[in-house]
Design an enzyme around this catalytic site. Structure first.
Site, PDB file in Angstrom:
ATOM      1  N   HIS A  29       0.867  -1.188   0.000  1.00 33.39           N
ATOM      2  CA  HIS A  29       0.000   0.000   0.000  1.00 33.39           C
ATOM      3  C   HIS A  29       0.895   1.227   0.000  1.00 33.39           C
ATOM      4  O   HIS A  29       2.142   1.096  -0.005  1.00 33.39           O
ATOM      5  CB  HIS A  29      -0.950  -0.030   1.202  1.00 33.39           C
ATOM      6  N   HIS A  32       4.022   1.266   2.275  1.00 37.62           N
ATOM      7  CA  HIS A  32       5.214   0.572   1.765  1.00 37.62           C
ATOM      8  C   HIS A  32       5.867   1.377   0.640  1.00 37.62           C
ATOM      9  O   HIS A  32       7.091   1.467   0.559  1.00 37.62           O
ATOM     10  CB  HIS A  32       4.840  -0.790   1.156  1.00 37.62           C
ATOM     11  N   VAL A 181       1.983   6.647   6.819  1.00 36.30           N
ATOM     12  CA  VAL A 181       1.115   7.200   5.772  1.00 36.30           C
ATOM     13  C   VAL A 181      -0.315   6.841   6.158  1.00 36.30           C
ATOM     14  O   VAL A 181      -0.582   5.715   6.593  1.00 36.30           O
ATOM     15  CB  VAL A 181       1.486   6.616   4.385  1.00 36.30           C
TER      16      VAL A 181
END
Ligand code: PAF
Length: 286
Positions: A29, A32, A181
């Site tokens: 995602h 990463h 994130v």
């Protein structure tokens, strides 16, 4: 953009020593991908590993169900700047076999920061033994000059930093931290977010809202109470919601040192559950 090369044989990693390494279990995602982009800003080739590591899962956990969208992962890893995807078989990393590797993991010298009875070790005592074992084997095979870990798994990041700093065989490897994130609703990105049924998704916001609530506190105790009550309001089962020294993860005695709010809570729904993690730097001015 060229597709990254896929390497399954560790002997082929020889020429890549000195690059930057991003370990993953796949199901990539944006969290990463931001780690891979960070690696791509460094010198040398970027190696991303994809390996769902059996030794960090307990028998009742989601090892079999863990997402494995390999073609998509390879494409996304390449777009983010990966030169080589290392996709080892289990026998490449655990030639002694899975059962025997658990004994090796148990005998491994896992840093003390892994062993806080109120943090991950409480619910997942097998976890850091498995993580340290697989990361050791990956670093030995890839021999990077730097490796990037996400801040979302804050305790894991501290464990890896301590492991790398404490063992001469890792000399010359820099551990780089990549920021969390978040999804647009504030939920920290995780491969397991895909398990949350849409109807229950608003409850998952409870973690980032708990961290927001803690920002109003002046003592660790007050911050912990505010986090816990926000999590409970969202019907999340709290595993821990604590303020700790950012590096040692010990309870806070010195507010002049960096402190961190760290949360793990489970979202239960009709046919399953998802364990969610989050954390944030939490300087408390008492
Ligand atoms: O954070 C993860 O995805 C895993 O724990 C890691 C570091 C890839 C080891 O399997």
């Amino acid at each position: 953009m060229t597709q990254p090369r896929i390497i399954e044989n560790p002997a082929e990693l020889e020429a890549l020593a000195g690059g930057c390494f991003v370990p993953t279990m796949g199901g990539l995602h944006d969290g990463h991908l931001s780690l891979i982009r960070e690696a791509a800003r460094r010198q040398g080739p970027v190696v991303t590993s994809i390996f769902v590591n059996p030794t960090q899962f307990a028998p009742d956990e989601d090892f079999d169900a863990y997402p494995r969208p390999l073609d998509r992962d390879v494409r996304l890893a390449g777009e983010a700047g990966t030169d080589v995807v290392y996709f080892p078989s289990e026998s490449c990393l655990y030639p002694e076999g899975r059962a025997a590797s658990k004994t090796t993991a148990a005998g491994l010298s896992v840093p003390g920061v892994a062993k806080h009875p109120q943090l991950e070790d409480a619910g997942r005592p097998h976890f850091f033994g498995g993580v340290c074992l697989v990361v050791t084997r990956l670093l030995e095979q890839i021999r990077p000059s730097a490796t990037v870990f996400g801040e979302k798994d804050w305790q894991q990041l501290q464990v890896i930093r301590a492991m790398v700093a404490g063992d001469a065989k890792f000399d010359g490897i820099e551990v780089i931290a990549g920021p969390i994130v978040r999804e647009s609703d504030g939920l920290a990105m995780s491969s397991r977010n895909a398990y949350i049924p849409p109807a229950h998704r608003p409850r998952a916001r409870g973690l980032s809202l708990a961290l927001d609530a803690a920002e109003n506190a002046t003592t660790p105790e007050e911050a912990e109470t505010l986090m816990r009550s926000t999590l409970e309001t969202h019907r999340l089962e709290v595993e821990y919601a604590v303020i700790r020294d950012s590096e040692s993860l010990m309870p806070v005695t010195d507010l002049s040192r960096p402190t961190r709010a760290i949360i793990t809570a489970t979202l239960d729904f009709e046919v399953g559950s998802v364990r969610l993690l989050d954390n944030r730097a939490m300087p408390l001015v008492g």
